[in-house]
Design an enzyme around this catalytic site. Structure first.
Site, short mmCIF file in Angstrom:
data_model
loop_
_atom_site.label_atom_id
_atom_site.label_comp_id
_atom_site.label_asym_id
_atom_site.label_seq_id
_atom_site.Cartn_x
_atom_site.Cartn_y
_atom_site.Cartn_z
N GLU A 92 0.83 -1.21 0.00
CA GLU A 92 0.00 0.00 0.00
C GLU A 92 0.86 1.25 0.00
O GLU A 92 1.98 1.24 0.50
CB GLU A 92 -0.88 0.02 1.25
CG GLU A 92 -1.83 -1.14 1.28
CD GLU A 92 -2.68 -1.18 2.53
OE1 GLU A 92 -3.59 -2.00 2.58
OE2 GLU A 92 -2.42 -0.38 3.46
N CYS A 105 3.42 8.41 1.44
CA CYS A 105 4.01 7.39 2.31
C CYS A 105 4.15 6.10 1.51
O CYS A 105 3.15 5.59 1.00
CB CYS A 105 3.09 7.20 3.52
SG CYS A 105 3.63 5.91 4.64
N CYS A 112 6.51 -7.40 7.05
CA CYS A 112 7.70 -6.93 7.79
C CYS A 112 8.14 -8.01 8.75
O CYS A 112 7.31 -8.70 9.35
CB CYS A 112 7.39 -5.64 8.55
SG CYS A 112 8.82 -4.98 9.44
N CYS A 116 6.79 -5.85 15.48
CA CYS A 116 6.33 -4.92 16.52
C CYS A 116 4.86 -5.26 16.82
O CYS A 116 4.05 -5.38 15.89
CB CYS A 116 6.47 -3.47 16.06
SG CYS A 116 8.17 -3.11 15.55
N CYS A 119 1.73 -3.18 15.47
CA CYS A 119 1.73 -2.77 14.07
C CYS A 119 1.05 -3.82 13.20
O CYS A 119 1.40 -5.00 13.25
CB CYS A 119 3.16 -2.54 13.61
SG CYS A 119 3.33 -2.30 11.83
N CYS A 343 -0.86 5.23 10.54
CA CYS A 343 0.37 4.47 10.71
C CYS A 343 0.07 3.09 11.25
O CYS A 343 -0.72 2.93 12.16
CB CYS A 343 1.27 5.15 11.73
SG CYS A 343 1.69 6.80 11.33
N1 SAH Z 1 9.42 0.03 9.82
C1 SAH Z 1 9.61 1.43 9.97
C2 SAH Z 1 8.71 2.26 9.10
C3 SAH Z 1 7.28 1.80 8.95
S1 SAH Z 1 6.27 1.94 10.38
C4 SAH Z 1 9.47 1.79 11.43
O1 SAH Z 1 9.02 0.99 12.21
O2 SAH Z 1 9.85 2.91 11.77
C5 SAH Z 1 5.99 3.72 10.46
C6 SAH Z 1 5.70 4.23 11.87
O3 SAH Z 1 4.39 3.82 12.29
C7 SAH Z 1 6.66 3.72 12.92
O4 SAH Z 1 7.05 4.76 13.76
C8 SAH Z 1 5.82 2.73 13.66
O5 SAH Z 1 6.31 2.48 14.95
C9 SAH Z 1 4.48 3.39 13.64
N2 SAH Z 1 3.35 2.52 13.94
C10 SAH Z 1 3.21 1.22 13.67
N3 SAH Z 1 2.02 0.77 14.10
C11 SAH Z 1 1.38 1.83 14.64
C12 SAH Z 1 0.11 2.00 15.25
N4 SAH Z 1 -0.76 0.99 15.37
N5 SAH Z 1 -0.22 3.23 15.69
C13 SAH Z 1 0.64 4.27 15.55
N6 SAH Z 1 1.85 4.17 14.99
C14 SAH Z 1 2.22 2.95 14.54
FE1 SF4 Z 2 7.87 -3.38 10.78
FE2 SF4 Z 2 5.66 -2.28 11.70
FE3 SF4 Z 2 7.74 -2.60 13.32
FE4 SF4 Z 2 7.86 -0.77 11.35
S1 SF4 Z 2 6.47 -0.75 13.12
S2 SF4 Z 2 9.43 -2.27 11.92
S3 SF4 Z 2 6.65 -1.81 9.77
S4 SF4 Z 2 6.57 -4.24 12.36
#
Ligand code: SAH
Ligand code: SF4
Length: 350
Positions: A92, A105, A112, A116, A119, A343
């Site tokens: 996306e 974006c 991934c 996390c 996420c 995000c």
């Molecule tokens: N992998 C990279 C970039 C993609 S995620 C990273 O982790 O930085 C982009 C941002 O969205 C990151 O700061 C991540 O921690 C945040 N993010 C992921 N899931 C989220 C959620 N459910 N609510 C708010 N931010 C989130």
């Molecule tokens: Fe991967 Fe989501 Fe963690 Fe970013 S926040 S590193 S996209 S699992």
């Protein structure tokens, strides 16, 4: 599948054309057709002889991404496109049109590997890396779309103004392809998109941050921190076991010192988890004196995680502790929540 044309640099195209006994200026015409006119089908390259157009079409793939779904938020400011890749994987990209900015974006991986817990992309696991051309093609798709009337909400800004590498995937886990894509988009003879208009967000892969610092790139760096102590951060971001908080912050400090560039720390505020005054105070102590900024955003809900976004009141308190202690912090708005484009909500549903 034949080679994707967006995977080629200008020197690559030049040497390919050399093998066809075509002059170098033809390569440049192709390059400008792709990156100045945003052409994406061989037939559009009217500056080339018909025979060469046909040959290009046979030798190279022009279609990197097939848009399958486009969603627009109710306020019209956010547009999310779901793309299918040649192997059926889905990614996306999200366009945020706000005032005089068109911020795009983009994704660097399908899924991934970092896991996390909060996420949506992490919850789906790793599928594969995107090629540099698949990353480039997302930008070209929107560059093209913004020139059409259905997309240009604001006729003053009909171009992409900023690119944030914050979509699906961990860009520093796909370092080579991500940087190759940025370099290709950066080319003054092509798209000419300035390095300073890119922001890369990383989960905190320390060796890649050190490499990025050594390369002295002008691209902005954001680091997803989310917690100030190892126990809490490991519970949210498993990668913290490999690169704990203090080691990560040392790499960020060294980056800021070496480049003179400010680091942005991202912090998704989870109610009662990492939004406490204790976390804010601990964080302020650790960031003291660093050229940096904290971007706090209330967590967006995802299916696989029970945590809730912080209330406005608690977010403001968190910010105030930081700013009182000399660490600049802004609370970001949640955009595009109604289309799951906030995000971390970029999990494909196909
Ligand atoms: N992998 C990279 C970039 C993609 S995620 C990273 O982790 O930085 C982009 C941002 O969205 C990151 O700061 C991540 O921690 C945040 N993010 C992921 N899931 C989220 C959620 N459910 N609510 C708010 N931010 C989130
Ligand atoms: Fe991967 Fe989501 Fe963690 Fe970013 S926040 S590193 S996209 S699992």
């Amino acid at each position: 599948m034949s080679t994707l044309i967006y995977d080629l640099s200008l020197p690559d195209i030049t040497s390919l054309l050399q093998t066809w006994n075509e002059p170098a200026y033809r390569a440049k015409q192709i390059w400008q057709g792709l990156y100045r006119n945003f052409w994406n089908a061989p037939g559009q390259f009217t500056s080339l002889p018909a025979a060469l157009r046909a040959k290009l079409g046979e030798a190279l793939q022009f279609n990197a991404l097939t848009p399958t779904t486009t969603l627009q938020s109710a306020d019209g400011e956010t547009v999310k496109t779901l793309f299918q890749l040649h192997d059926g994987r889905a990614i996306e990209a999200v366009l945020m049109r706000y005032e005089k900015r068109n911020t795009l974006c983009i994704s660097t991986q399908a899924g991934c590997a970092m896991g996390c817990v909060f996420c949506a992309t992490g919850q789906m696991g790793f599928k594969r890396h995107l090629s540099s051309g698949e990353i480039v093609a997302q930008v070209m798709y929107y560059a093209r779309a913004l020139q059409t009337s259905e997309f240009s909400k604001n006729s003053e800004v009909s171009n992409v103004t900023n690119v944030v590498v914050m979509g699906m995937g961990e860009p520093f886990h796909n370092y080579e392809n991500t940087m190759a894509a940025i370099d290709r988009l950066n080319d003054p003879d092509g798209y000419n998109f300035g390095a300073r208009r890119f922001t890369i967000s990383t989960v905190g892969l320390v060796p890649a941050i050190r490499r990025f610092a050594a390369e002295k790139r002008q691209v902005n760096l954001a680091v997803s921190l989310h917690a100030a102590d190892d126990a809490l951060r490991t519970s949210m971001l498993p990668v913290n076991k490999s690169y704990p908080v203090d080691e990560l912050l040392q790499a960020c400090r060294d980056y800021a010192a070496a480049t003179g560039r400010r680091v942005t720390f991202e912090w998704a505020l989870v109610d009662g988890v990492n939004d406490t005054p204790e976390q804010a105070l601990l964080l302020a102590g650790k960031l003291k004196g660093m050229l940096c900024h904290v971007n706090a955003i209330p967590l967006n809900p995802t299916e696989g995680y029970a945590g809730k976004g912080t209330t406005r009141e608690r977010a403001v308190k968190f910010r105030d502790v930081l700013t009182r202690n000399g660490v600049p912090c802004t609370i970001r708005l949640r955009r595009g929540m109604d289309i799951q484009a906030g995000c971390g909500q970029l999990a494909s549903r196909v």
